[in-house]
Scaffold this active site. Structure first.
Site, mmCIF file in Angstrom:
data_model
loop_
_atom_site.group_PDB
_atom_site.id
_atom_site.type_symbol
_atom_site.label_atom_id
_atom_site.label_comp_id
_atom_site.label_asym_id
_atom_site.label_seq_id
_atom_site.Cartn_x
_atom_site.Cartn_y
_atom_site.Cartn_z
ATOM 1 N N HIS A 122 0.845 -1.207 0.000
ATOM 2 C CA HIS A 122 0.000 0.000 0.000
ATOM 3 C C HIS A 122 0.877 1.253 0.000
ATOM 4 C CE1 HIS A 122 -2.957 2.972 1.174
ATOM 5 N NE2 HIS A 122 -3.889 2.103 0.847
ATOM 6 N N GLU A 124 0.533 4.091 1.327
ATOM 7 C CA GLU A 124 0.681 4.712 2.660
ATOM 8 C C GLU A 124 1.795 4.015 3.445
ATOM 9 O OE1 GLU A 124 -2.838 4.820 5.261
ATOM 10 O OE2 GLU A 124 -1.462 4.735 6.944
ATOM 11 N N THR A 160 -3.012 3.448 8.912
ATOM 12 C CA THR A 160 -4.178 4.092 9.534
ATOM 13 C C THR A 160 -5.490 3.317 9.369
ATOM 14 O OG1 THR A 160 -4.462 5.404 7.534
ATOM 15 C CG2 THR A 160 -3.277 6.453 9.348
ATOM 16 N N SER A 216 -11.891 1.914 -5.969
ATOM 17 C CA SER A 216 -11.654 2.277 -4.571
ATOM 18 C C SER A 216 -11.721 1.021 -3.696
ATOM 19 C CB SER A 216 -12.710 3.301 -4.123
ATOM 20 O OG SER A 216 -12.871 3.263 -2.732
ATOM 21 N N SER A 260 -13.861 8.149 -0.552
ATOM 22 C CA SER A 260 -13.503 9.082 -1.627
ATOM 23 C C SER A 260 -14.699 9.389 -2.527
ATOM 24 C CB SER A 260 -12.319 8.519 -2.420
ATOM 25 O OG SER A 260 -12.513 7.163 -2.680
HETATM 26 FE FE1 F3S Z 1 -7.000 10.332 7.056
HETATM 27 FE FE2 F3S Z 1 -8.415 8.501 8.236
HETATM 28 FE FE3 F3S Z 1 -9.207 9.471 5.948
HETATM 29 S S1 F3S Z 1 -6.224 8.529 8.032
HETATM 30 S S2 F3S Z 1 -7.337 10.007 4.895
HETATM 31 S S3 F3S Z 1 -9.047 10.582 7.873
HETATM 32 S S4 F3S Z 1 -9.380 7.344 6.584
#
Ligand code: F3S
Length: 281
Positions: A122, A124, A160, A216, A260
């Site tokens: 990923h 991230e 996250t 997504s 998103s």
């Molecule tokens: Fe940030 Fe949590 Fe969205 S890490 S990008 S608020 S899913």
């Protein structure tokens, strides 16, 4: 027919912030690019393109202007490359991701073996790892954690979007491995809040709609979770994809959307669903 719309449907904090930053930057700079599509919504990416935000896949393809960094971040090397190319960085990395990057930097400098709980491929995770200065292991399961060396100092952070359950199980394994263990819970609960609410709604309705880009991962996961509870679940990107047959004989329709998915797409789907004579909850 009644519609139940999830409160958590649509943009999470980080995606909302990144999109706003991209629109703001588009108004200020003549040339603006994003490294990869800003979000996994083809419709929103098209809107951004109309405002002048073009999608590039590598820094060397960008010759001028500003570069927006996506909410899940990029590697430290990519940021350096952008800056060395004389381009302006618009850093839309989500503050929660940034925190994990900072912990990776700090803990590896302090001599810990950094264990990052997440998916190795990923973006991230690749970004967080790039900030670590020493030894890093990416671990996805408790079984993988079982292969870690015994005896040293271990520090842990998580991607996250990890589930707290998986993180906790891996922490428990690391406890049996390390002489000293530091754990930073860098999980953002936006994903679990959205998933739990979607599951709850799916259990109350006889048709569930999950809106979001087919590209997504979080929307597809959401659709799969809803399907486990309500087999009559459809994943759609836009309102045009709804078929009237789906609504025949249905009394309650649930709607949620991925992180998103822009609000205007959710509203458009709602509007189309309402044409099947509904009462809004
Ligand atoms: Fe940030 Fe949590 Fe969205 S890490 S990008 S608020 S899913």
């Amino acid at each position: 027919m009644e519609i139940i719309l999830a409160k958590s449907a649509g943009f999470c904090f980080g995606v909302k912030r990144a999109t706003q930053m991209a629109f703001d930057a588009a108004g200020k700079h003549e040339q603006i690019s994003s490294l990869g599509p800003l979000i996994h919504s083809p419709q929103m990416v098209e809107k951004l393109e109309q405002e002048g935000v073009r999608v590039c896949h590598q820094v060397e393809d960008i010759s001028d202007g500003a570069v927006v960094i996506r909410s899940h971040g990029v590697t430290a090397q990519e940021v350096e490359e952008i800056e060395q190319s004389g381009l302006l960085v618009v850093d839309a990395t989500c503050p929660f991701v940034k925190k994990a990057q900072k912990h990776a930097d700090m803990l590896s400098r302090e001599g810990y073996l950094l264990v990052l709980v997440g998916e190795a491929n990923h973006p991230e995770v690749r970004g967080i790892v790039s900030y670590a200065k020493g030894d890093v292991r990416i671990v996805a399961t408790p079984q993988e954690a079982g292969k870690l060396p015994k005896g040293g100092k271990i520090a842990m952070v998580a991607q996250t979007t990890q589930s707290l359950e998986n993180f906790s199980e891996i922490v428990a394994v690391c406890l049996t491995k390390a002489k000293e263990l530091r754990v930073f819970n860098t999980i953002c609960d936006a994903t679990s809040v959205r998933q739990n609410e979607a599951r709850q709604i799916a259990g109350k309705v006889d048709l569930m709609l999950v809106i979001g880009g087919f590209n997504s991962a979080n929307t597809s996961r959401l659709a799969n979770l809803c399907k486990e509870v309500q087999p009559c679940t459809y994943h759609v990107e836009t309102g045009d994809q709804l078929l009237p047959d789906w609504f025949e004989g249905k009394e309650k329709v649930g709607i949620t959307a991925g992180a998103s998915t822009p609000l205007w797409i959710v509203e458009d789907v709602m509007k189309k669903v309402k044409t099947y004579s509904c009462v809004i909850d």
